[in-house]
Design a protein around this motif. Structure first.
Motif, PDB file in Angstrom:
ATOM      1  N   LEU A 133     -94.711  32.524 -31.127  1.00 50.95           N
ATOM      2  CA  LEU A 133     -94.529  31.356 -31.970  1.00 50.95           C
ATOM      3  C   LEU A 133     -93.297  30.571 -31.540  1.00 50.95           C
ATOM      4  CD1 LEU A 133     -95.289  32.851 -35.499  1.00 50.95           C
ATOM      5  CD2 LEU A 133     -96.773  31.395 -34.113  1.00 50.95           C
ATOM      6  N   ALA A 134     -93.355  29.274 -31.712  1.00 55.29           N
ATOM      7  CA  ALA A 134     -92.222  28.406 -31.443  1.00 55.29           C
ATOM      8  C   ALA A 134     -91.920  27.595 -32.692  1.00 55.29           C
ATOM      9  CB  ALA A 134     -92.527  27.475 -30.277  1.00 55.29           C
ATOM     10  N   LEU A 135     -90.683  27.152 -32.784  1.00 57.93           N
ATOM     11  CA  LEU A 135     -90.268  26.335 -33.920  1.00 57.93           C
ATOM     12  C   LEU A 135     -89.942  24.938 -33.434  1.00 57.93           C
ATOM     13  CD1 LEU A 135     -87.976  27.303 -36.851  1.00 57.93           C
ATOM     14  CD2 LEU A 135     -87.454  25.244 -35.555  1.00 57.93           C
ATOM     15  N   ASP A 136     -90.607  23.943 -34.003  1.00 52.58           N
ATOM     16  CA  ASP A 136     -90.315  22.556 -33.697  1.00 52.58           C
ATOM     17  C   ASP A 136     -89.438  22.006 -34.815  1.00 52.58           C
ATOM     18  OD1 ASP A 136     -91.882  22.803 -31.466  1.00 52.58           O
ATOM     19  OD2 ASP A 136     -93.643  21.836 -32.360  1.00 52.58           O
ATOM     20  N   LEU A 137     -88.323  21.416 -34.429  1.00 49.46           N
ATOM     21  CA  LEU A 137     -87.338  20.922 -35.387  1.00 49.46           C
ATOM     22  C   LEU A 137     -87.187  19.414 -35.230  1.00 49.46           C
ATOM     23  CD1 LEU A 137     -85.188  22.057 -37.498  1.00 49.46           C
ATOM     24  CD2 LEU A 137     -83.544  21.803 -35.638  1.00 49.46           C
ATOM     25  N   ILE A 138     -87.133  18.701 -36.351  1.00 50.72           N
ATOM     26  CA  ILE A 138     -86.951  17.257 -36.314  1.00 50.72           C
ATOM     27  C   ILE A 138     -85.849  16.844 -37.286  1.00 50.72           C
ATOM     28  CG2 ILE A 138     -88.809  16.890 -38.016  1.00 50.72           C
ATOM     29  CD1 ILE A 138     -89.384  14.206 -36.625  1.00 50.72           C
ATOM     30  N   ILE A 139     -84.953  16.018 -36.804  1.00 51.34           N
ATOM     31  CA  ILE A 139     -83.911  15.419 -37.635  1.00 51.34           C
ATOM     32  C   ILE A 139     -84.216  13.933 -37.717  1.00 51.34           C
ATOM     33  CG2 ILE A 139     -81.437  14.987 -37.912  1.00 51.34           C
ATOM     34  CD1 ILE A 139     -80.900  17.486 -36.271  1.00 51.34           C
ATOM     35  N   ILE A 140     -84.524  13.463 -38.918  1.00 51.97           N
ATOM     36  CA  ILE A 140     -84.883  12.065 -39.136  1.00 51.97           C
ATOM     37  C   ILE A 140     -83.640  11.302 -39.593  1.00 51.97           C
ATOM     38  CG2 ILE A 140     -86.348  10.483 -40.450  1.00 51.97           C
ATOM     39  CD1 ILE A 140     -88.317  12.829 -40.797  1.00 51.97           C
ATOM     40  N   GLN A 141     -83.406  10.166 -38.944  1.00 47.05           N
ATOM     41  CA  GLN A 141     -82.234   9.356 -39.249  1.00 47.05           C
ATOM     42  C   GLN A 141     -82.622   7.890 -39.336  1.00 47.05           C
ATOM     43  OE1 GLN A 141     -80.277  11.118 -35.722  1.00 47.05           O
ATOM     44  NE2 GLN A 141     -78.516  11.533 -37.028  1.00 47.05           N
ATOM     45  N   LYS A 142     -81.817   7.128 -40.038  1.00 47.98           N
ATOM     46  CA  LYS A 142     -81.959   5.678 -40.053  1.00 47.98           C
ATOM     47  C   LYS A 142     -80.904   5.075 -39.138  1.00 47.98           C
ATOM     48  CE  LYS A 142     -82.879   3.015 -43.403  1.00 47.98           C
ATOM     49  NZ  LYS A 142     -84.139   2.487 -42.840  1.00 47.98           N
ATOM     50  N   TYR A 143     -81.271   3.977 -38.487  1.00 49.39           N
ATOM     51  CA  TYR A 143     -80.314   3.329 -37.599  1.00 49.39           C
ATOM     52  C   TYR A 143     -80.339   1.824 -37.804  1.00 49.39           C
ATOM     53  CZ  TYR A 143     -84.105   1.726 -34.489  1.00 49.39           C
ATOM     54  OH  TYR A 143     -85.214   1.107 -33.976  1.00 49.39           O
ATOM     55  N   GLY A 144     -79.245   1.196 -37.470  1.00 45.01           N
ATOM     56  CA  GLY A 144     -79.125  -0.247 -37.559  1.00 45.01           C
ATOM     57  C   GLY A 144     -77.755  -0.644 -37.037  1.00 45.01           C
ATOM     58  N   VAL A 145     -77.417  -1.896 -37.180  1.00 45.34           N
ATOM     59  CA  VAL A 145     -76.118  -2.391 -36.755  1.00 45.34           C
ATOM     60  C   VAL A 145     -75.457  -3.089 -37.936  1.00 45.34           C
ATOM     61  CG1 VAL A 145     -74.907  -4.026 -35.264  1.00 45.34           C
ATOM     62  CG2 VAL A 145     -76.773  -2.650 -34.337  1.00 45.34           C
ATOM     63  N   VAL A 146     -74.244  -2.674 -38.236  1.00 44.13           N
ATOM     64  CA  VAL A 146     -73.436  -3.306 -39.274  1.00 44.13           C
ATOM     65  C   VAL A 146     -72.192  -3.868 -38.599  1.00 44.13           C
ATOM     66  CG1 VAL A 146     -72.113  -2.983 -41.391  1.00 44.13           C
ATOM     67  CG2 VAL A 146     -74.287  -1.771 -41.081  1.00 44.13           C
ATOM     68  N   GLY A 147     -72.022  -5.177 -38.686  1.00 40.45           N
ATOM     69  CA  GLY A 147     -70.917  -5.806 -37.963  1.00 40.45           C
ATOM     70  C   GLY A 147     -71.176  -5.727 -36.475  1.00 40.45           C
ATOM     71  N   ASP A 148     -70.289  -5.062 -35.767  1.00 41.42           N
ATOM     72  CA  ASP A 148     -70.469  -4.896 -34.321  1.00 41.42           C
ATOM     73  C   ASP A 148     -70.602  -3.428 -33.949  1.00 41.42           C
ATOM     74  OD1 ASP A 148     -67.921  -4.083 -34.883  1.00 41.42           O
ATOM     75  OD2 ASP A 148     -66.961  -5.214 -33.266  1.00 41.42           O
ATOM     76  N   ARG A 149     -71.070  -2.603 -34.909  1.00 36.35           N
ATOM     77  CA  ARG A 149     -71.185  -1.166 -34.654  1.00 36.35           C
ATOM     78  C   ARG A 149     -72.546  -0.639 -35.110  1.00 36.35           C
ATOM     79  NH1 ARG A 149     -66.084   2.152 -36.805  1.00 36.35           N
ATOM     80  NH2 ARG A 149     -67.132   3.691 -35.487  1.00 36.35           N
ATOM     81  N   TRP A 150     -73.000   0.395 -34.412  1.00 31.78           N
ATOM     82  CA  TRP A 150     -74.195   1.103 -34.853  1.00 31.78           C
ATOM     83  C   TRP A 150     -73.916   1.791 -36.183  1.00 31.78           C
ATOM     84  CZ3 TRP A 150     -79.101   2.486 -32.637  1.00 31.78           C
ATOM     85  CH2 TRP A 150     -79.422   1.751 -31.484  1.00 31.78           C
ATOM     86  N   ASP A 151     -74.916   1.796 -37.054  1.00 34.02           N
ATOM     87  CA  ASP A 151     -74.812   2.471 -38.349  1.00 34.02           C
ATOM     88  C   ASP A 151     -75.916   3.526 -38.423  1.00 34.02           C
ATOM     89  OD1 ASP A 151     -73.665   2.607 -41.122  1.00 34.02           O
ATOM     90  OD2 ASP A 151     -75.727   2.119 -41.650  1.00 34.02           O
ATOM     91  N   ILE A 152     -75.520   4.795 -38.562  1.00 34.22           N
ATOM     92  CA  ILE A 152     -76.458   5.913 -38.554  1.00 34.22           C
ATOM     93  C   ILE A 152     -76.384   6.658 -39.886  1.00 34.22           C
ATOM     94  CG2 ILE A 152     -77.173   8.036 -37.383  1.00 34.22           C
ATOM     95  CD1 ILE A 152     -77.405   5.555 -35.649  1.00 34.22           C
TER      96      ILE A 152
END
Length: 290
Positions: A133-152
């Motif tokens: 058996l194997a384990l698949d792992l997922i980390i879900i995140q939101k992304y965008g840009v606020v001002g002049d920086r990435w927002d995670i």
């Protein structure tokens, strides 16, 4: 013991000016090949000794320095071929070519990987690994840009138990992400939760620490098929570095420029070509020394 790079360990910064951008990218890929499983301390020293001068020079040539302009370019599927992010190896047996970063155009992205404990053991009975058996792992995140920086923003961590003999292909990875986060999903549609079982207490703690953090992300370099990312778990934390290459066609970019579809992904090029490119780089540097 630490491995030697394909060229001399130290490259004078003034000589890096003579390398083309493609040569710098190939050299970074050649030097990091097979080194992602190194211990974290070795990776850190390796970055400082060999990669930092190359990446510093490459970052000066970043063709897309504005984060707002990076958004359409980053969309699609990538594989992190080398990284110093600690939580990526919170579980044993991560399969490099079944590891993905998938950016949707609705503001969600996923860090996803197949973990097959024992799949990297060199044992006589390895042929039976397909029954494990194997384990698949997922980390879900939101992304965008606020001002002049990435927002995670971290949204969810989930897992799925599957047979190790059935690879987590690009198609399966994207379908899993689509099932969890449909393309029409908007903010609030995805439940914020960490749902991970079948891992030990230490791994659960490390994943939970990562989940509770407020990540920082910056592209030191980004183009249609190659990214160098500086990230931090929190603003005041030590930076980590990730080298990622595109898997499959750059869908979002191709809509803007169809000719980009004809470009071959760095990851899908034979590694031999990267080594040959590295030898050309070495010859150019040796000539510059004379």
């Amino acid at each position: 013991s630490e491995q030697a790079g394909p060229m001399v360990l130290a490259t004078p910064p003034d000589m890096l000016n003579d390398l083309t951008t493609e040569e710098l990218k190939k050299e970074i890929l050649a030097r990091t090949d097979g080194r992602n499983s190194d211990k974290m301390g070795e990776k850190t020293r390796f970055y400082e000794r060999e990669l930092e001068p190359l990446i510093s020079e490459l970052s000066k040539r970043n063709p897309i320095p504005d984060p707002k302009d990076q958004i359409p370019v980053v969309q699609g599927t990538w594989t992190p071929v080398w990284s110093t992010i600690p939580f990526q190896d919170a579980l044993p047996g991560r399969v490099l070519d079944e590891s993905y970063q998938i950016f949707k155009n609705n503001g969600y992205y996923a860090n996803m990987a197949r973990y097959a404990p024992g799949s990297n053991w060199k044992l006589g009975w390895l042929k039976f690994a397909s029954f494990l058996l194997a384990l698949d792992l997922i980390i879900i995140q939101k992304y965008g840009v606020v001002g002049d920086r990435w927002d995670i923003e971290n949204v969810a961590i989930k897992q799925s138990i599957r047979f190790a003999g059935e690879p987590l292909s690009i198609e399966k990875a994207n379908k899993w992400f689509d099932d969890l986060v449909p393309n029409e999903a908007v903010e609030g549609d995805v439940k914020a939760e960490m749902s991970v079982e079948n891992v030990d207490t230490r791994a659960t703690k490390r994943l939970n620490t990562a989940f509770q953090s407020k990540p920082v992300l910056e592209h030191l370099y980004i183009d249609d098929d190659f990214r160098v990312v500086l990230s931090k778990r929190e603003e005041n934390m030590r930076p980590s570095y990730t080298i990622a290459v595109r898997r499959g066609p750059p869908t979002a970019v191709s809509a803007r420029n169809p000719s980009l579809l004809r470009r071959e992904s760095f990851f899908n090029r034979p590694f031999q070509s990267n080594l040959l490119g590295s030898r050309k780089v070495m010859r150019k540097l040796m000539a510059a020394r004379q």
